[in-house]
Design an enzyme around this catalytic site. Sequence first.
Site, short mmCIF file in Angstrom:
data_model
loop_
_atom_site.label_atom_id
_atom_site.label_comp_id
_atom_site.label_asym_id
_atom_site.label_seq_id
_atom_site.Cartn_x
_atom_site.Cartn_y
_atom_site.Cartn_z
N MET A 118 -64.07 25.07 -43.71
CA MET A 118 -65.02 24.39 -42.82
C MET A 118 -66.11 25.38 -42.43
O MET A 118 -65.86 26.58 -42.33
CB MET A 118 -64.30 23.94 -41.54
N GLU B 157 -68.08 16.65 -50.05
CA GLU B 157 -66.72 16.20 -49.68
C GLU B 157 -65.89 15.87 -50.92
O GLU B 157 -65.12 14.91 -50.95
CB GLU B 157 -66.79 15.00 -48.73
N SER B 158 -66.01 16.69 -51.96
CA SER B 158 -65.34 16.39 -53.23
C SER B 158 -63.82 16.54 -53.17
O SER B 158 -63.13 16.11 -54.09
CB SER B 158 -65.92 17.25 -54.36
N CYS C 90 -58.53 32.53 -40.96
CA CYS C 90 -57.87 33.40 -41.93
C CYS C 90 -56.38 33.04 -41.97
O CYS C 90 -55.89 32.26 -41.15
CB CYS C 90 -58.07 34.87 -41.55
N CYS D 236 -63.47 33.62 -39.92
CA CYS D 236 -62.43 33.01 -39.09
C CYS D 236 -62.98 32.74 -37.70
O CYS D 236 -63.67 33.57 -37.11
CB CYS D 236 -61.22 33.95 -39.02
#
Length: 191
Positions: free
Chosen positions: A11, A86-87, A181, A143
Site C-alpha cells: 500500500m 488493482e491487478s 515491514c 513501513c
Amino acid sequence: MAQLFFRYGSMNSGKTIEILKVAHNYEEQNKTVAIFTSGIDDRDQVGFISSRIGLKREATPIFSDTNIFEIVVNIKPKPNCVLLDESQFLEKEHVFQLAKIVDELNIPVIAYGLKNDFRNELFEGSKYLLLYADKLEEMKTICWFCAKKATMVLRVDDKGKPVYTGEQIMIGGNDHYYPVCRKCHANPPIK
C-alpha cells in the site's frame, strides 16, 4: 517486442500515480493507452482510478466475466499500451488474456497491484502475474511504523487492532490497511 510487466508494491507505494504518469507520457507523444481497473474496488467510484494525492482518471472496470482481450482487440485505434490498476483482483483467466494481448496483438501490458494480502498470502491475480509476467518490478515504500522497507500489508479493524484472519478481500484504504515491514506485521506497535 511487447512484454507483460507486473509492477507490485505494498500500500502507498505509488502504483496508481505511476499509471497516471505512464499514461501521460504515452499521450504526450500522441500515443493511446487503454486503462483498466478492478470493478470490485469501489472506494472512490467504479470505473475510475484514483491516487491518494487526489488525481483521478476514468478506466474500464474489470469484473469476473470481463474479457479484457476482446475489449482491447476492439479498441480503435489500437492502443499503444494497456495499463491495469488493482491487478491483484484479477482472476487466472484475466492474466491469460493479458498474455494473449502481448503475444497476439504485440501491445505492452503493465499491471500494477499488491503482491500479498494482509495474511501475507498471494492474491490470485498476483500469483498468476508472478508466474506469467515477462518482467517483475517492485515498487517500494516505507513501513508505516519503523521506516524500513514495507513488504507486507497490515489490516486493522474499526478499533485499530491488527487482524490476521478473515476474508481476503475487504475494500479499504488507509483506514484499514498499512504498509509494513515483516517485523511490524508480526508485532505492530499499536496501542
